[in-house]
Design a protein around this motif. Structure first.
Motif, PDB file in Angstrom:
ATOM      1  N   LEU A 151     -20.898  56.085 -30.702  1.00  0.00           N
ATOM      2  CA  LEU A 151     -20.427  56.586 -29.408  1.00  0.00           C
ATOM      3  C   LEU A 151     -21.237  57.789 -28.948  1.00  0.00           C
ATOM      4  CD1 LEU A 151     -16.593  56.260 -30.074  1.00  0.00           C
ATOM      5  CD2 LEU A 151     -17.915  54.956 -28.374  1.00  0.00           C
ATOM      6  N   LEU A 152     -21.678  58.614 -29.886  1.00  0.00           N
ATOM      7  CA  LEU A 152     -22.455  59.807 -29.548  1.00  0.00           C
ATOM      8  C   LEU A 152     -23.796  59.455 -28.911  1.00  0.00           C
ATOM      9  CD1 LEU A 152     -22.829  62.899 -29.665  1.00  0.00           C
ATOM     10  CD2 LEU A 152     -23.707  62.613 -31.998  1.00  0.00           C
ATOM     11  N   CYS A 153     -24.332  58.288 -29.232  1.00  0.00           N
ATOM     12  CA  CYS A 153     -25.642  57.898 -28.686  1.00  0.00           C
ATOM     13  C   CYS A 153     -25.653  57.898 -27.159  1.00  0.00           C
ATOM     14  CB  CYS A 153     -26.034  56.513 -29.208  1.00  0.00           C
ATOM     15  SG  CYS A 153     -26.551  56.491 -30.948  1.00  0.00           S
ATOM     16  N   VAL A 154     -24.518  57.561 -26.534  1.00  0.00           N
ATOM     17  CA  VAL A 154     -24.478  57.518 -25.069  1.00  0.00           C
ATOM     18  C   VAL A 154     -24.564  58.921 -24.470  1.00  0.00           C
ATOM     19  CG1 VAL A 154     -23.172  56.760 -23.051  1.00  0.00           C
ATOM     20  CG2 VAL A 154     -23.214  55.339 -25.112  1.00  0.00           C
ATOM     21  N   PRO A 155     -23.741  59.897 -24.894  1.00  0.00           N
ATOM     22  CA  PRO A 155     -23.948  61.256 -24.386  1.00  0.00           C
ATOM     23  C   PRO A 155     -25.330  61.826 -24.720  1.00  0.00           C
ATOM     24  CG  PRO A 155     -21.790  61.085 -25.407  1.00  0.00           C
ATOM     25  CD  PRO A 155     -22.518  59.816 -25.709  1.00  0.00           C
ATOM     26  N   LEU A 156     -25.851  61.516 -25.900  1.00  0.00           N
ATOM     27  CA  LEU A 156     -27.202  61.984 -26.224  1.00  0.00           C
ATOM     28  C   LEU A 156     -28.220  61.448 -25.213  1.00  0.00           C
ATOM     29  CD1 LEU A 156     -27.282  61.646 -30.130  1.00  0.00           C
ATOM     30  CD2 LEU A 156     -27.222  63.766 -28.800  1.00  0.00           C
ATOM     31  N   ALA A 185     -13.140  59.586 -32.854  1.00  0.00           N
ATOM     32  CA  ALA A 185     -13.360  58.461 -33.781  1.00  0.00           C
ATOM     33  C   ALA A 185     -13.021  58.847 -35.217  1.00  0.00           C
ATOM     34  CB  ALA A 185     -14.811  57.997 -33.689  1.00  0.00           C
ATOM     35  N   ASP A 186     -12.494  57.897 -35.979  1.00  0.00           N
ATOM     36  CA  ASP A 186     -12.054  58.170 -37.348  1.00  0.00           C
ATOM     37  C   ASP A 186     -13.199  58.073 -38.359  1.00  0.00           C
ATOM     38  OD1 ASP A 186      -9.414  58.608 -36.617  1.00  0.00           O
ATOM     39  OD2 ASP A 186      -8.915  56.471 -36.725  1.00  0.00           O
ATOM     40  N   ARG A 187     -14.179  57.205 -38.092  1.00  0.00           N
ATOM     41  CA  ARG A 187     -15.275  57.002 -39.045  1.00  0.00           C
ATOM     42  C   ARG A 187     -16.574  57.525 -38.454  1.00  0.00           C
ATOM     43  NH1 ARG A 187     -16.691  52.216 -39.281  1.00  0.00           N
ATOM     44  NH2 ARG A 187     -15.522  51.375 -37.522  1.00  0.00           N
ATOM     45  N   TRP A 188     -17.458  58.016 -39.328  1.00  0.00           N
ATOM     46  CA  TRP A 188     -18.696  58.591 -38.824  1.00  0.00           C
ATOM     47  C   TRP A 188     -19.596  57.536 -38.195  1.00  0.00           C
ATOM     48  CZ3 TRP A 188     -23.483  57.043 -40.333  1.00  0.00           C
ATOM     49  CH2 TRP A 188     -23.651  56.453 -41.597  1.00  0.00           C
ATOM     50  N   GLU A 189     -19.505  56.295 -38.678  1.00  0.00           N
ATOM     51  CA  GLU A 189     -20.332  55.236 -38.096  1.00  0.00           C
ATOM     52  C   GLU A 189     -19.983  55.015 -36.620  1.00  0.00           C
ATOM     53  OE1 GLU A 189     -19.819  54.256 -42.512  1.00  0.00           O
ATOM     54  OE2 GLU A 189     -18.548  54.942 -40.855  1.00  0.00           O
ATOM     55  N   LEU A 190     -18.680  54.933 -36.326  1.00  0.00           N
ATOM     56  CA  LEU A 190     -18.238  54.741 -34.942  1.00  0.00           C
ATOM     57  C   LEU A 190     -18.534  55.991 -34.111  1.00  0.00           C
ATOM     58  CD1 LEU A 190     -16.795  53.134 -32.745  1.00  0.00           C
ATOM     59  CD2 LEU A 190     -14.611  54.014 -33.632  1.00  0.00           C
ATOM     60  N   PRO A 237     -16.489  59.929 -21.035  1.00  0.00           N
ATOM     61  CA  PRO A 237     -15.595  59.130 -21.900  1.00  0.00           C
ATOM     62  C   PRO A 237     -16.182  58.839 -23.274  1.00  0.00           C
ATOM     63  CG  PRO A 237     -16.469  57.783 -20.101  1.00  0.00           C
ATOM     64  CD  PRO A 237     -16.809  59.201 -19.785  1.00  0.00           C
ATOM     65  N   PHE A 238     -17.486  58.684 -23.359  1.00  0.00           N
ATOM     66  CA  PHE A 238     -18.118  58.428 -24.659  1.00  0.00           C
ATOM     67  C   PHE A 238     -18.101  59.684 -25.537  1.00  0.00           C
ATOM     68  CE2 PHE A 238     -19.788  55.198 -21.835  1.00  0.00           C
ATOM     69  CZ  PHE A 238     -19.727  54.054 -22.625  1.00  0.00           C
ATOM     70  N   PHE A 239     -18.219  60.851 -24.913  1.00  0.00           N
ATOM     71  CA  PHE A 239     -18.109  62.100 -25.665  1.00  0.00           C
ATOM     72  C   PHE A 239     -16.710  62.244 -26.263  1.00  0.00           C
ATOM     73  CE2 PHE A 239     -16.712  66.575 -25.543  1.00  0.00           C
ATOM     74  CZ  PHE A 239     -17.525  67.086 -26.533  1.00  0.00           C
ATOM     75  N   LEU A 240     -15.688  61.934 -25.474  1.00  0.00           N
ATOM     76  CA  LEU A 240     -14.318  61.994 -25.983  1.00  0.00           C
ATOM     77  C   LEU A 240     -14.101  60.988 -27.105  1.00  0.00           C
ATOM     78  CD1 LEU A 240     -12.414  62.374 -22.588  1.00  0.00           C
ATOM     79  CD2 LEU A 240     -12.723  64.130 -24.347  1.00  0.00           C
ATOM     80  N   GLY A 241     -14.703  59.798 -26.979  1.00  0.00           N
ATOM     81  CA  GLY A 241     -14.609  58.804 -28.042  1.00  0.00           C
ATOM     82  C   GLY A 241     -15.279  59.272 -29.315  1.00  0.00           C
ATOM     83  N   PHE A 242     -16.427  59.936 -29.185  1.00  0.00           N
ATOM     84  CA  PHE A 242     -17.122  60.493 -30.342  1.00  0.00           C
ATOM     85  C   PHE A 242     -16.245  61.508 -31.068  1.00  0.00           C
ATOM     86  CE2 PHE A 242     -19.322  64.607 -31.191  1.00  0.00           C
ATOM     87  CZ  PHE A 242     -19.864  64.301 -32.432  1.00  0.00           C
ATOM     88  N   ALA A 243     -15.599  62.377 -30.326  1.00  0.00           N
ATOM     89  CA  ALA A 243     -14.776  63.423 -30.936  1.00  0.00           C
ATOM     90  C   ALA A 243     -13.554  62.849 -31.644  1.00  0.00           C
ATOM     91  CB  ALA A 243     -14.343  64.434 -29.876  1.00  0.00           C
TER      92      ALA A 243
END
Length: 414
Positions: free
Chosen positions: A310-315, A301-306, A293-299
């Motif tokens: 979110l990407l930190c969790v899949p990483l 998201a509208d802003r790079w900060e968000l 779900p965090f990977f999908l949120g990363f893809a």
């Protein structure tokens, strides 16, 4: 020292992905071509050359094999900076793959013969900090140099550092005794190489648990490389990050996220794997399901900060499989077969993950471009998402096989 060599190994491997946008602008290459050069073309040589190199290392001095390989891939990395067109860059990247084929498998065996089994998960976890540190340094170092000078400069600098490191490895790292920390009693010839080249390959691929472990790791690696090899381009093209911002914030996310994940997974493996072998498979399965779900949120998201948050969790979670699978395989084969077994594991893992993951994402991006334009990479990431469930199911299958075979891998042929 082995971890530092792995840092250089992964840094060299990731430089093209990190500098994808300026390289694309300079050499006029498409997403599909980028996917092939960071994936299939590189993996083709990296995976298959690793097998004879692993077989040779099991019969000779593993440290010397590692040092020569480090020198080869470092020189080839410097050659990447000299490429004047796509074809020249392809040839240089293939040469990097040839050198890197002799990097990781000998290191796995050196570590396995330097630590008792109950400490190998942590030792492998520390060694496997190489990819996150290499990726983070590559992003920070490579992007900063490229922003200040030119995209070619990082290749030259990293190549020179690697050649110096190869000399240091050759002169100062000792070759450990094969099987010195394995529990007694062992057959008298267990530390010797296992048969011919063909016999070593047949022994691995006739073993159901080892094959499923390799396939599950390949599916997880498909996600890892499919995501990471386009992440910088995605953040710059679709999220609006500048190269200078990538050098700071994405580097921190990769270094802290992946580094913490690999180290924590190594500790978890030592904690639970000692009493329950299924932990080698169940821990990666759970981590992949939690990451989706965090990977999908990363893809989306509208802003790079968000997106980066979110990407930190899949990483953190995506690489849990790596210390688990490597430790499991290295602990279940004879000391004299550790390098070739590590090479065969990497063959399957990287042929699927490194060879096909970036290639798939690049082709998917070009496929979606006519309809989705600048959001084509986002759609390609959506297409990548189901692989999380495929990998998790394969690890659950592995856990079931391990549970049914309390005697270990030796009882699972057929």
């Amino acid at each position: 020292m082995l971890c530092f060599v792995y840092v250089l190994n992964f840094l060299d491997r990731q430089l093209v992905s990190i500098l994808a946008k300026p390289i694309q602008d300079s050499l006029q290459i498409t997403d599909s071509e980028l996917g092939r050069i960071t994936g299939f073309y590189f993996a083709l040589f990296y995976c298959f050359i690793a097998i004879p190199v692993g077989w040779l290392a099991d019969r000779t001095n593993r440290v010397k094999v590692l040092s020569i390989a480090c020198g080869v891939w470092s020189a080839a990395t410097a050659a990447c900076g000299m490429a004047g067109n796509y074809g020249q860059l392809v040839i240089a990247r293939m040469a990097v793959g040839v050198g890197e084929a002799g990097g990781v498998p000998p290191s796995y065996a050196i570590i396995s013969d330097s630590f008792p089994r109950e400490q190998r998960g942590t030792a492998m976890g520390i060694f496997n900090l190489g990819p996150p540190i290499g990726s983070a340094l590559g992003v920070a170092f490579g992007a900063s140099l490229a922003a200040a000078f030119d995209w070619r400069v990082p290749f030259y600098v990293v190549g020179v550092i690697g050649i110096v490191t190869a000399v240091i490895v050759y002169l100062f790292i000792p070759e450990p005794e094969r099987g010195q920390f394995d529990p007694a009693p062992l057959p008298s010839d267990s530390a010797k190489p296992v048969g011919s080249f063909g016999q070593a390959i047949r022994s691995f691929f006739s073993n159901k648990i080892l094959v499923v472990a390799a396939l599950a790791s390949g599916a997880a690696n498909f996600i890892t490389y499919g995501l990471s090899n386009f992440a910088t381009l995605f953040l710059m093209r679709e999220k609006g990050m500048a190269l200078e911002q990538v050098a700071i914030w994405y580097a921190l996310a990769v270094g802290l996220g992946m580094g913490a994940g690999i180290f924590v997974s190594g500790r978890l493996i030592d904690r639970f794997g000692a009493t329950n072998k299924t932990a080698y498979a169940s821990i990666p399965a759970v981590s992949l399901v939690l990451a989706l779900p965090f990977f999908l949120g990363f893809a989306s998201a509208d802003r790079w900060e968000l997106a980066l948050a979110l990407l930190c969790v899949p990483l953190f979670l995506n690489s849990f499989f790596l210390p688990a699978t490597v430790t499991f395989v290295q602990g279940e084969v004879a000391p004299g077969a550790r390098v070739i077994s590590g090479a065969l594991l990497l063959l399957v893992m990287n042929l699927i993950g490194l060879g096909l993951g970036p290639t798939f994402v690049g082709m998917a991006s070009d496929f979606f471009r006519p309809e989705y334009g600048e959001h084509a990479l986002r759609m390609a990431y959506y297409a990548l998402a189901p692989m999380y469930l495929v990998a998790a199911l394969l690890f659950l299958w592995l856990a079931l096989l391990i549970k049914r075979s309390p005697g270990g891998v030796a009882d699972t042929h057929g």
